[in-house]
Enzyme design. Structure first.
Site, short mmCIF file in Angstrom:
data_model
loop_
_atom_site.label_atom_id
_atom_site.label_comp_id
_atom_site.label_asym_id
_atom_site.label_seq_id
_atom_site.Cartn_x
_atom_site.Cartn_y
_atom_site.Cartn_z
N GLY A 30 -9.27 -8.53 -9.04
CA GLY A 30 -8.22 -7.65 -8.27
C GLY A 30 -7.47 -8.82 -7.75
N GLY A 31 -5.61 -8.08 -8.00
CA GLY A 31 -4.81 -8.77 -6.71
C GLY A 31 -4.90 -8.81 -5.90
N ARG B 250 -4.03 -7.35 -2.37
CA ARG B 250 -4.14 -5.43 -2.06
C ARG B 250 -4.06 -4.64 -3.29
NH1 ARG B 250 -4.11 -7.26 2.61
NH2 ARG B 250 -2.72 -8.05 4.85
N LYS C 15 -9.92 -4.04 -4.09
CA LYS C 15 -10.37 -4.62 -4.52
C LYS C 15 -11.38 -4.66 -3.73
CE LYS C 15 -9.47 -9.40 -3.83
NZ LYS C 15 -8.22 -9.00 -3.52
N HIS D 146 -11.38 -4.74 7.72
CA HIS D 146 -12.03 -4.77 6.86
C HIS D 146 -13.37 -4.23 7.73
CE1 HIS D 146 -11.73 -7.38 3.36
NE2 HIS D 146 -10.33 -7.06 3.43
N ASP E 231 -17.83 -10.82 -0.20
CA ASP E 231 -16.02 -11.34 0.04
C ASP E 231 -16.11 -12.60 0.49
OD1 ASP E 231 -13.87 -9.97 -0.26
OD2 ASP E 231 -14.14 -8.35 0.66
#
Length: 399
Positions: free
Chosen positions: A228-229, A231, A234, A270, A300
């Protein structure tokens, strides 16, 4: 035991009355759900809801044989009328075990929220656990014997499933059925996809299931890549795929970056989202983790891993890149993808999708974009599931 789900929705049902949200607007036909109620062997009713007799008739069942009615949670609003011929509803005190008139043995499971869970054992030994909405078991003992079937608020309390897995109460052959479904997740394919990632499933109202039949238990994918890009959501999607599992190891590849307040704020956000039972390790040395046995890994992210790998290879310098950097980086990527192919652990990895944006103005920027594209493609080749997250919506590319 034979189980008929007279309803599978939240206490207010789905769609909620007078709710204008998109999920409620789409909850039509088989995706519409009455409040959850279970009929066991035509004799034991767990939770009495409005219209229970009509729901049973629609499912080809009757309530005339019901000998016992047990409630699992407080019911808001006006009292539910007890249909003629049904016994008055009751509740088993926490941690008490009774043999009911129906022949079922029922043990009341204490919860961490208002309500009571029920562990039911049938005449032939099949074991079922039913949990109320918004609750998780309190004070579980370890180890526990696996249930044949668990019915729980998987979407609202995925940590309940994680707790049951941690003590062995949910095993590989446990049929986990999601109930108390509300408008938190769009109905249809999206709810099915999210539940499958947790090793659970949803069924329409009126479905009859045989407790102990395992043919419909979904297989949890061992390897998943979430792209994903910036924000896009993802990381949230990746975390959601493992929140129903205990002892997840969160692998942060970005480091601490002392002095960078913006980065520290992102890291803190997070951490606040993650379940308290998860552990965190900050490292880019992924191959040893993939080779070890252990709990699920959430990596991540791969894009920061690549930055570290390119730093080590001297890939930002054109001369070093041409002489030895490209070869060194490709070897590092090959070692990683081979470790992913051979791993026995459940792995969910996050990576940025940068190839669709503005072309970088520098040679090193273009090199990073190209190498990340190659890394993503190579990693995806080794994964059973690949997702692309756009505006918070997960598009399934594989699996």
């Amino acid at each position: 035991m034979e189980l008929t789900l007279l309803g599978t929705g939240a206490p207010a049902g789905l769609p909620r009355p007078h709710c204008p949200c998109a999920a409620c607007a789409a909850a039509l036909g088989p995706d519409a759900r009455a409040a959850t109620a279970l009929l066991l062997d035509g004799a034991l009713l767990l939770d009495l809801t409005p219209g229970a007799a009509f729901a049973a008739a629609r499912a080809g069942r009757s309530l005339t044989g019901v000998r016992q009615v047990l409630l699992s949670h407080p019911h808001d609003g006006p009292a539910v009328e007890v249909p003629a011929g049904l016994p008055q509803p009751g509740r088993v005190p926490d941690r008490r075990e009774l043999t009911l008139l129906t022949g079922h043995r029922v043990r009341a499971v204490a919860m961490d929220a208002p309500g009571t869970g029920y562990a039911v054992t049938g005449s032939e030994g099949q074991r079922l656990l039913y949990l109320p909405p918004g609750g998780a078991p309190a004070g579980l003992e370890e180890p526990a014997e696996s249930y044949d079937m668990v019915l729980a608020d998987v979407v609202g309390r995925p940590d309940a499933l994680a707790k049951l897995r941690a003590v062995g109460a949910v095993g590989p052959t446990t049929d986990v059925v999601a109930v108390h479904l509300d408008h938190d997740v769009p109905p249809g394919p999206e709810i099915g996809r999210r539940l499958a990632a947790a090793g659970a499933r949803a069924v329409p109202d009126g479905t009859t299931l045989a407790v102990g039949a395992y043919e419909d238990v979904p297989d949890v994918p061992r390897r998943t890549l979430v792209l994903g890009g910036a924000r896009s959501g993802k990381s949230v999607e990746a975390e959601r795929r493992l929140e129903a599992f205990p002892d997840v190891l969160y692998v942060a590849t970005g480091g601490s970056r002392n002095g960078d307040t913006e980065w520290s704020a992102r890291v803190a956000a997070h951490r606040e989202r993650r379940p308290g039972s998860w552990r965190t390790v900050e490292t880019c040395d992924l191959v040893p983790l993939l080779e070890e046995e252990g709990p699920p890994l959430l990596i991540d992210c791969l894009s920061l891993w690549l930055t570290d790998a390119m730093d080590a290879a001297g890939a930002w310098d054109d001369a070093v890149w041409a002489e030895r950097g490209e070869k060194a980086l490709r070897e590092r990527v090959r070692e990683l993808t081979e470790a992913v192919r051979a791993t026995r652990r459940t792995v969910v990895a996050v990576s940025n999708e940068v190839g669709s944006g503005i072309v970088p103005s520098t040679a090193s920027g273009r090199r990073y974009r190209d190498e990340l594209g190659r890394l993503n493609a190579g990693f995806a080749d080794e994964c059973e599931h690949v997702l692309l997250v756009v505006a918070g919506q997960a598009v399934v590319l594989r699996g």
